[in-house]
Design a protein around this motif. Structure first.
Motif, mmCIF file in Angstrom:
data_model
loop_
_atom_site.group_PDB
_atom_site.id
_atom_site.type_symbol
_atom_site.label_atom_id
_atom_site.label_comp_id
_atom_site.label_asym_id
_atom_site.label_seq_id
_atom_site.Cartn_x
_atom_site.Cartn_y
_atom_site.Cartn_z
ATOM 1 N N ASP A 3 -12.237 44.526 0.583
ATOM 2 C CA ASP A 3 -13.742 44.409 0.316
ATOM 3 C C ASP A 3 -14.406 44.035 1.499
ATOM 4 N N GLY A 5 -17.265 45.314 2.597
ATOM 5 C CA GLY A 5 -18.572 45.112 2.463
ATOM 6 C C GLY A 5 -19.038 43.788 1.938
ATOM 7 N N GLY A 6 -18.130 42.857 1.173
ATOM 8 C CA GLY A 6 -18.404 41.793 0.635
ATOM 9 C C GLY A 6 -18.181 40.686 1.587
ATOM 10 N N ALA A 8 -18.497 41.567 5.112
ATOM 11 C CA ALA A 8 -19.641 41.581 5.933
ATOM 12 C C ALA A 8 -20.893 41.040 5.561
ATOM 13 N N ARG A 9 -21.082 40.963 4.226
ATOM 14 C CA ARG A 9 -22.360 40.280 3.503
ATOM 15 C C ARG A 9 -21.924 38.773 3.830
ATOM 16 N N LEU A 10 -20.807 38.290 3.725
ATOM 17 C CA LEU A 10 -20.569 36.762 3.732
ATOM 18 C C LEU A 10 -20.947 36.506 5.298
ATOM 19 N N ASP A 11 -20.454 37.305 6.167
ATOM 20 C CA ASP A 11 -20.640 36.991 7.651
ATOM 21 C C ASP A 11 -21.926 36.947 8.108
ATOM 22 N N ARG A 12 -22.975 37.843 7.290
ATOM 23 C CA ARG A 12 -24.237 37.707 7.748
ATOM 24 C C ARG A 12 -24.820 36.461 7.131
ATOM 25 N N ARG A 13 -24.390 36.030 6.090
ATOM 26 C CA ARG A 13 -25.027 34.865 5.304
ATOM 27 C C ARG A 13 -24.719 33.640 5.894
ATOM 28 N N GLU A 16 -26.568 32.824 9.360
ATOM 29 C CA GLU A 16 -28.100 32.401 9.026
ATOM 30 C C GLU A 16 -28.228 30.940 8.744
ATOM 31 N N TRP A 139 -18.547 28.121 2.461
ATOM 32 C CA TRP A 139 -18.027 29.572 3.275
ATOM 33 C C TRP A 139 -16.776 29.923 3.276
ATOM 34 N N GLU A 143 -14.745 33.066 1.752
ATOM 35 C CA GLU A 143 -14.006 34.028 2.534
ATOM 36 C C GLU A 143 -12.677 34.035 2.148
#
Length: 232
Positions: A3, A5-6, A8-13, A16, A139, A143
């Motif tokens: 996963d 993509g999932g 990578a999206r978590l890392d971006r969130r 921030e 978080w 993960e």
């Protein structure tokens, strides 16, 4: 299941997040004032996400990014002496492509290993509060859930990380024995759900400079976990 993509999206969130005012103020102040040795750097100055492949079989959970390490470079255990010790051990075991970790673009690749922390912002005096640890826990839980299809072993560095990891593992779906095991170097327990959990002294300078944690001790623990994960 990968996963990526999932994750990578978590890392971006994660990068921030501004949930903890004390940590936001500190990490950004450090990024502005810098250390003289790094005056020409543009500090990351944000929460530092985990690093490693989305199909990792082994996770390493630390404490928090260093003010002039991960908070400067934007990658866990990168640009400080703790990272020098950790990545050298991973390289010795064939789990990292190189023995050093200095910058995001240095070419480091981890093989089957994901490195993360229960607190993603650099804390004053390297000491997050219990409240900051608990605020950051979701978080880590997310993960671990994303890693769960492939994750087979976890090494937790230090007592703070151990206290944070046990409830996170529970929330992510593994069964942690009760009463909960106390932290100790060399502690090993197999959780219901097929996960081997190991305790290891943190790779802090306080431990490595005094010999409380030697390179051999670190390699032995990481090697046992990697073996349980099917990486060695």
């Amino acid at each position: 299941m990968d996963d990526s993509g999932g994750l990578a999206r978590l890392d971006r969130r994660v990068s921030e997040c501004r949930a903890c005012p004390r940590l936001v103020e500190w990490r950004e102040e450090v990024a502005r004032t810098k250390r003289a040795a790094f005056a020409d750097w543009t500090y990351w100055g944000r929460p530092v996400p985990g690093y490693g492949p989305a199909d990792a079989r082994l996770a390493i959970i630390g404490l928090a990014p260093a003010a002039h390490g991960g908070n400067r470079t934007g990658r866990m255990f990168t640009g400080d002496r703790s990272g020098d010790v950790l990545y050298q051990a991973l390289y010795d075991l064939g789990l990292a492509s190189q023995p050093t970790s200095t910058a995001l673009d240095d070419g480091l690749e981890l093989h089957g290993v994901r490195v993360t922390a229960p607190v993603h912002c650099a804390p004053p005096a390297n000491k997050p509060t219990p409240g900051e640890r608990d605020t950051c826990r979701p978080w880590l839980v997310q993960e671990l859930k994303l890693l769960r299809p492939t994750l087979r072993a976890v090494v937790v560095l230090g007592a703070f990380g151990w206290q944070a990891a046990l409830p996170a593992l529970t929330e992510a779906g593994w069964t942690v024995p009760r009463p909960r095991l106390a932290f100790g170097h060399g502690t090993h327990v197999r959780l219901e759900g097929g996960l081997d959990l190991y305790g290891c002294f943190h790779v802090s300078q306080r431990n490595t400079f005094t010999g409380r944690l030697t390179p051999q001790m670190l390699r032995e623990t990481l090697g046992a976990a990697a073996g349980a994960a099917g990486l060695l």
